[in-house]
Design an enzyme around this catalytic site. Structure first.
Site, PDB file in Angstrom:
ATOM      1  N   SER A 107     127.361 -17.425 130.929  1.00 22.99           N
ATOM      2  CA  SER A 107     126.859 -16.804 132.156  1.00 22.99           C
ATOM      3  C   SER A 107     127.466 -17.483 133.392  1.00 22.99           C
ATOM      4  O   SER A 107     128.007 -16.817 134.295  1.00 22.99           O
ATOM      5  CB  SER A 107     125.328 -16.907 132.152  1.00 22.99           C
ATOM      6  OG  SER A 107     124.781 -16.663 133.424  1.00 22.99           O
ATOM      7  N   HIS A 155     131.109 -25.731 140.840  1.00 25.39           N
ATOM      8  CA  HIS A 155     129.801 -25.127 140.595  1.00 25.39           C
ATOM      9  C   HIS A 155     128.796 -26.213 140.259  1.00 25.39           C
ATOM     10  O   HIS A 155     129.078 -27.108 139.478  1.00 25.39           O
ATOM     11  CB  HIS A 155     129.865 -24.132 139.435  1.00 25.39           C
ATOM     12  CG  HIS A 155     128.537 -23.519 139.114  1.00 25.39           C
ATOM     13  ND1 HIS A 155     128.006 -22.476 139.831  1.00 25.39           N
ATOM     14  CD2 HIS A 155     127.610 -23.835 138.197  1.00 25.39           C
ATOM     15  CE1 HIS A 155     126.815 -22.163 139.358  1.00 25.39           C
ATOM     16  NE2 HIS A 155     126.555 -22.981 138.361  1.00 25.39           N
ATOM     17  N   LYS A 205     130.898 -15.971 135.962  1.00 26.89           N
ATOM     18  CA  LYS A 205     130.806 -15.723 137.411  1.00 26.89           C
ATOM     19  C   LYS A 205     131.907 -16.454 138.170  1.00 26.89           C
ATOM     20  O   LYS A 205     132.485 -15.923 139.120  1.00 26.89           O
ATOM     21  CB  LYS A 205     129.422 -16.148 137.918  1.00 26.89           C
ATOM     22  CG  LYS A 205     128.354 -15.105 137.556  1.00 26.89           C
ATOM     23  CD  LYS A 205     126.965 -15.514 137.998  1.00 26.89           C
ATOM     24  CE  LYS A 205     126.345 -16.453 137.013  1.00 26.89           C
ATOM     25  NZ  LYS A 205     124.916 -16.307 136.777  1.00 26.89           N
ATOM     26  N   ARG A 262     117.180 -11.839 129.415  1.00 24.87           N
ATOM     27  CA  ARG A 262     116.874 -13.161 128.834  1.00 24.87           C
ATOM     28  C   ARG A 262     115.624 -13.756 129.469  1.00 24.87           C
ATOM     29  O   ARG A 262     114.812 -14.394 128.804  1.00 24.87           O
ATOM     30  CB  ARG A 262     118.071 -14.106 129.045  1.00 24.87           C
ATOM     31  CG  ARG A 262     119.248 -13.814 128.116  1.00 24.87           C
ATOM     32  CD  ARG A 262     120.509 -14.507 128.582  1.00 24.87           C
ATOM     33  NE  ARG A 262     120.345 -15.929 128.750  1.00 24.87           N
ATOM     34  CZ  ARG A 262     121.040 -16.678 129.619  1.00 24.87           C
ATOM     35  NH1 ARG A 262     121.956 -16.130 130.404  1.00 24.87           N
ATOM     36  NH2 ARG A 262     120.820 -17.952 129.697  1.00 24.87           N
ATOM     37  N   ASP A 301     126.473  -9.842 133.119  1.00 24.26           N
ATOM     38  CA  ASP A 301     125.662 -11.054 133.237  1.00 24.26           C
ATOM     39  C   ASP A 301     124.360 -10.754 133.975  1.00 24.26           C
ATOM     40  O   ASP A 301     123.305 -11.263 133.603  1.00 24.26           O
ATOM     41  CB  ASP A 301     126.442 -12.159 133.961  1.00 24.26           C
ATOM     42  CG  ASP A 301     125.547 -13.376 134.198  1.00 24.26           C
ATOM     43  OD1 ASP A 301     125.096 -13.969 133.202  1.00 24.26           O
ATOM     44  OD2 ASP A 301     125.274 -13.703 135.362  1.00 24.26           O
TER      45      ASP A 301
HETATM   46  N1  URA Z   1     122.441 -20.121 135.689  1.00 26.15           N
HETATM   47  C1  URA Z   1     123.173 -19.038 135.390  1.00 26.15           C
HETATM   48  O1  URA Z   1     123.939 -18.558 136.217  1.00 26.15           O
HETATM   49  N2  URA Z   1     123.044 -18.482 134.175  1.00 26.15           N
HETATM   50  C2  URA Z   1     122.209 -18.962 133.239  1.00 26.15           C
HETATM   51  O2  URA Z   1     122.151 -18.422 132.155  1.00 26.15           O
HETATM   52  C3  URA Z   1     121.454 -20.094 133.560  1.00 26.15           C
HETATM   53  C4  URA Z   1     121.601 -20.650 134.802  1.00 26.15           C
END
Ligand code: URA
Ligand code: CA
Length: 433
Positions: free
Chosen positions: A183, A82, A187, A168, A161
């Site tokens: 977060s 990632h 994923k 947020r 999320d």
């Molecule tokens: N990228 C994400 O997937 N989540 C965040 O909170 C910030 C950046």
């Protein structure tokens, strides 16, 4: 359990239990707790933080809020990579075939997404005929046979999320390291990764502008991964200027092919070898990081990595002859140079602004329904620290529109030339394993 008690507890700086974390994540996902109470809780987390155990429990609760991809029918250790996001980041296109060529299974679920250029799938569609509309069964068969396949995103992954991130975004609570880390990690974990390699970008074109913040984010994510039983490593890499030379979809594909051939930009090659070594080591295809790196270098040299790219592209309907003849990729009508107005050393190349210029040419999506022009973009000829003569070209603009004055002006604004010598930037600031 009452949400008001959880808000007050965090507001006063106390640790939340696993049950309390699950209670608010599930309550919010299922719409039984309103936005205003979760907003208050997020702000309390923003100021009070979360300890290692709380971060792990928050990640797990978000993973369990939706579907989880089952990759257990794929042989071997699934290692996912990632990147926290950058401009001209062609690493995924290189790393997939590269690590697959030494036996690490790459089962990539990818999206299109918004941004300066398209996502990995858009870029791969530069190969005429390539498609990701395959069934889960085909996907698993392809990975077992070739060690690499890409499928479009499906299923309801981490709905908690999605809701929390959106909230947020409008409550001033995006920039919290425990919230960002959980977060991102939730994923990756929901997508089925056994191990995770993170490329945390730092600098003006990155989410984290300072090295200290980037370091803290990277260490936090590595600890979360270990806490939930997914071995995780990270690299902190520079994003004060675009990575490699190409920014644009087909242009990045061409750059990825060159890199797999051993003829890519030095920075892109180095970052791919660093991240790839971690992937190969975590995937247990080498006994050490050093041995992993040797295997990858060997695979580039022998042509195995490039061969793997051909196998992968043709297995999903693409034309593999494009790899030997990249002129078959979508081509823009005009190639327009940007001459430097003065002689000197390049001192700034705002990654964000250059990415934005590529988007103006049509390389990226402004909204989710925009269409992408795969052929357009920018190819840099100079990077920070390079010397340029007056009138010498800084970069080439690839466009289907002859008039690119707006793009040129934007680029002149964000590329600074200094009359004094400027040092080249480091590429990798830290490797965390
Ligand atoms: N990228 C994400 O997937 N989540 C965040 O909170 C910030 C950046
Ligand atoms: Ca690039």
């Amino acid at each position: 359990m009452r949400i008001i008690d959880i808000i007050e507890k965090k507001r006063d700086g106390h640790e939340l239990s696993k049950e309390e974390i699950e209670f608010f994540v599930n309550g919010y996902t299922e719409n039984t707790i309103p936005d205003y109470q979760i907003s208050a809780l997020l702000m309390a987390i923003y100021f009070q933080g979360m300890n290692e155990r709380e971060r792990g429990d928050l990640t797990t609760a978000m993973v369990e809020s939706g579907d989880q991809i089952d990759l257990s029918k794929i042989d071997g250790i699934k290692v996912d990579k990632h990147s926290t996001g950058g401009v001209g980041d062609t690493t995924t296109l290189v790393l997939g075939p590269l690590v697959a060529s030494v036996g690490v299974p790459v089962a990539k679920m990818s999206g299109r997404g918004l941004g300066h250029t398209g996502g990995t799938i858009d870029k791969l569609e530069s190969f005429s005929g390539f498609h990701v509309e395959i069934t889960n069964e085909e996907f698993i068969q392809l990975v077992n046979k070739n060690k690499i396949a890409v499928i479009g995103q499906s299923g309801n992954l981490t709905p908690a999320d999605k809701k929390l991130y959106a909230l947020r975004d409008v409550t001033g609570t995006v920039n919290s390291i425990p919230l960002i880390a959980s977060s991102i990690m939730s994923k990756k974990i929901a997508a089925g990764a056994d191990c995770i390699v993170l490329d945390v970008k730092t600098g003006s074109g990155a989410f984290m502008k300072t090295l200290d913040d980037s370091r803290e984010l990277a260490h936090t994510m590595v600890k979360i991964g270990k806490h939930v039983g997914r071995n995780t490593m990270a690299v902190i890499s520079d994003m004060n200027q675009p990575l490699g030379f190409a920014i644009g979809n087909a242009l990045e594909v061409k750059e990825a092919i060159a890199t797999l051939r051993g003829e890519g930009p030095q920075d892109l090659t180095e970052l791919c070898l660093t991240l790839g070594s971690q992937m190969v080591y975590l995937g247990k295809k080498a006994a050490s990081i050093e041995e992993a790196r040797k295997r990858l270098e060997e695979s580039i040299k022998s042509g195995k990595a490039l061969e793997k790219m051909k196998t992968f592209i043709s297995a999903q309907g693409g034309d593999p002859s494009t790899i030997d003849n990249p002129d078959l990729l979508p081509q823009a009508k005009y190639a327009i140079e940007l001459p430097s107005k003065q002689a000197g050393w390049v001192s700034e190349m705002g990654a964000d602004e250059i990415g934005h210029a590529a988007m103006l040419l049509g390389a990226g999506r402004k909204t989710k329904d925009s269409t992408i022009d795969l052929s357009v973009g920018i190819v840099l000829k100079k990077k920070i620290g390079d010397y340029v003569e007056e009138r010498e070209s800084l970069l080439t603009i690839y466009s289907n529109n002859e008039n690119v004055d707006e793009v040129k002006n934007k680029l002149y604004e964000c590329i600074k030339i200094s009359s004094e010598e400027v040092a080249k930037l480091p590429l990798i600031y830290e490797v965390i394993s």
